[in-house]
Motif scaffolding. Structure first.
Motif, PDB file in Angstrom:
ATOM      1  N   GLY A 289       0.840  -1.215   0.172  1.00 35.94           N
ATOM      2  CA  GLY A 289      -0.088  -0.015   0.052  1.00 35.94           C
ATOM      3  C   GLY A 289       0.901   1.163  -0.094  1.00 35.94           C
ATOM      4  O   GLY A 289       1.867   1.322   0.847  1.00 35.94           O
ATOM      5  N   GLY A 290       0.451   2.196  -0.714  1.00 39.27           N
ATOM      6  CA  GLY A 290       1.206   3.367  -0.815  1.00 39.27           C
ATOM      7  C   GLY A 290       2.192   3.453  -2.179  1.00 39.27           C
ATOM      8  O   GLY A 290       2.863   4.486  -2.470  1.00 39.27           O
ATOM      9  N   GLY A 291       2.625   2.330  -2.724  1.00 40.02           N
ATOM     10  CA  GLY A 291       3.438   2.133  -3.536  1.00 40.02           C
ATOM     11  C   GLY A 291       2.834   2.165  -4.792  1.00 40.02           C
ATOM     12  O   GLY A 291       1.658   2.904  -5.297  1.00 40.02           O
ATOM     13  N   SER A 292       3.903   2.043  -5.970  1.00 42.77           N
ATOM     14  CA  SER A 292       3.427   2.316  -7.312  1.00 42.77           C
ATOM     15  C   SER A 292       3.854   1.380  -8.176  1.00 42.77           C
ATOM     16  O   SER A 292       4.497   0.437  -8.033  1.00 42.77           O
ATOM     17  N   LEU A 293       3.179   1.393  -9.396  1.00 43.32           N
ATOM     18  CA  LEU A 293       3.214   0.420 -10.619  1.00 43.32           C
ATOM     19  C   LEU A 293       2.863   1.213 -11.711  1.00 43.32           C
ATOM     20  O   LEU A 293       2.310   2.154 -11.803  1.00 43.32           O
ATOM     21  N   ARG A 294       3.656   0.607 -12.928  1.00 44.33           N
ATOM     22  CA  ARG A 294       3.243   1.069 -14.139  1.00 44.33           C
ATOM     23  C   ARG A 294       2.962  -0.123 -14.996  1.00 44.33           C
ATOM     24  O   ARG A 294       3.814  -1.006 -15.314  1.00 44.33           O
ATOM     25  N   LEU A 295       1.781  -0.066 -15.511  1.00 45.55           N
ATOM     26  CA  LEU A 295       1.035  -1.033 -16.616  1.00 45.55           C
ATOM     27  C   LEU A 295       1.374  -0.537 -17.795  1.00 45.55           C
ATOM     28  O   LEU A 295       1.388   0.626 -18.049  1.00 45.55           O
ATOM     29  N   SER A 296       1.797  -1.449 -18.745  1.00 41.85           N
ATOM     30  CA  SER A 296       2.078  -1.264 -20.296  1.00 41.85           C
ATOM     31  C   SER A 296       1.188  -2.248 -21.052  1.00 41.85           C
ATOM     32  O   SER A 296       0.801  -3.219 -20.754  1.00 41.85           O
ATOM     33  N   CYS A 297       0.628  -1.477 -22.023  1.00 41.24           N
ATOM     34  CA  CYS A 297      -0.242  -2.072 -23.042  1.00 41.24           C
ATOM     35  C   CYS A 297       0.384  -1.871 -24.681  1.00 41.24           C
ATOM     36  O   CYS A 297       0.226  -0.986 -25.126  1.00 41.24           O
ATOM     37  N   ALA A 298       1.109  -3.120 -25.098  1.00 43.27           N
ATOM     38  CA  ALA A 298       1.677  -3.068 -26.207  1.00 43.27           C
ATOM     39  C   ALA A 298       0.465  -3.542 -27.480  1.00 43.27           C
ATOM     40  O   ALA A 298      -0.035  -4.438 -27.275  1.00 43.27           O
ATOM     41  N   ALA A 299       0.080  -2.394 -28.316  1.00 44.88           N
ATOM     42  CA  ALA A 299      -0.900  -2.739 -29.587  1.00 44.88           C
ATOM     43  C   ALA A 299      -0.126  -2.977 -30.819  1.00 44.88           C
ATOM     44  O   ALA A 299       0.802  -2.482 -31.087  1.00 44.88           O
ATOM     45  N   SER A 300      -0.845  -3.930 -31.527  1.00 45.41           N
ATOM     46  CA  SER A 300      -0.639  -4.184 -32.812  1.00 45.41           C
ATOM     47  C   SER A 300      -1.746  -4.410 -33.773  1.00 45.41           C
ATOM     48  O   SER A 300      -2.551  -4.949 -33.254  1.00 45.41           O
TER      49      SER A 300
END
Length: 121
Positions: free
Chosen positions: A14-25
């Motif tokens: 809790g309180g942390g961070s994440l980065r999600l990625s979505c690669a499109a093709s």
């Protein structure tokens, strides 16, 4: 057809961070907007954030000020930067691509397979 592949989920305190990625093709030129949705156990899938091809963004009230959606057109990738995470953000996060309207004003949605985000207390 458009293919979407998410990555970046995981377990965070809790309180942390994440980065999600979505690669499109695929037929990306048909897409009018990308979005992130999430679905927690026992709940319906809900909108998290969207971004149009022109860069206009929209956020759910629950994530405003904490999450940021962005895109890199050169990489055909959409991101969701999440900070200030709480256990209530725990869910499977899905990338979405929605086409522009056809001559009959219809749109079509493409979905990724989802990535799990778990926030511990």
């Amino acid at each position: 057809q458009v293919q979407l592949v998410e990555s970046g989920g995981g377990l965070v305190q809790g309180g942390g961070s994440l980065r999600l990625s979505c690669a499109a093709s695929g037929s990306i030129s048909s897409i009018g907007a990308f979005g992130w949705y999430r679905q927690a156990p026992g709940k319906q899938r809900e909108l998290v954030a969207t971004i149009t091809t022109r860069g206009s963004t929209n956020y759910a009230d629950s994530v405003k000020g904490r999450f940021t959606i962005s895109k890199d057109d050169a990489k055909n990738t959409v991101y969701l930067q999440m900070s200030g995470l709480t256990p209530e953000d725990t869910a499977v996060y899905y990338c979405n691509a929605r086409t522009t309207k056809d001559p009959w004003f219809r749109t079509y949605d493409y979905w990724g397979q989802g990535t799990q985000v778990t926030v511990s207390s």
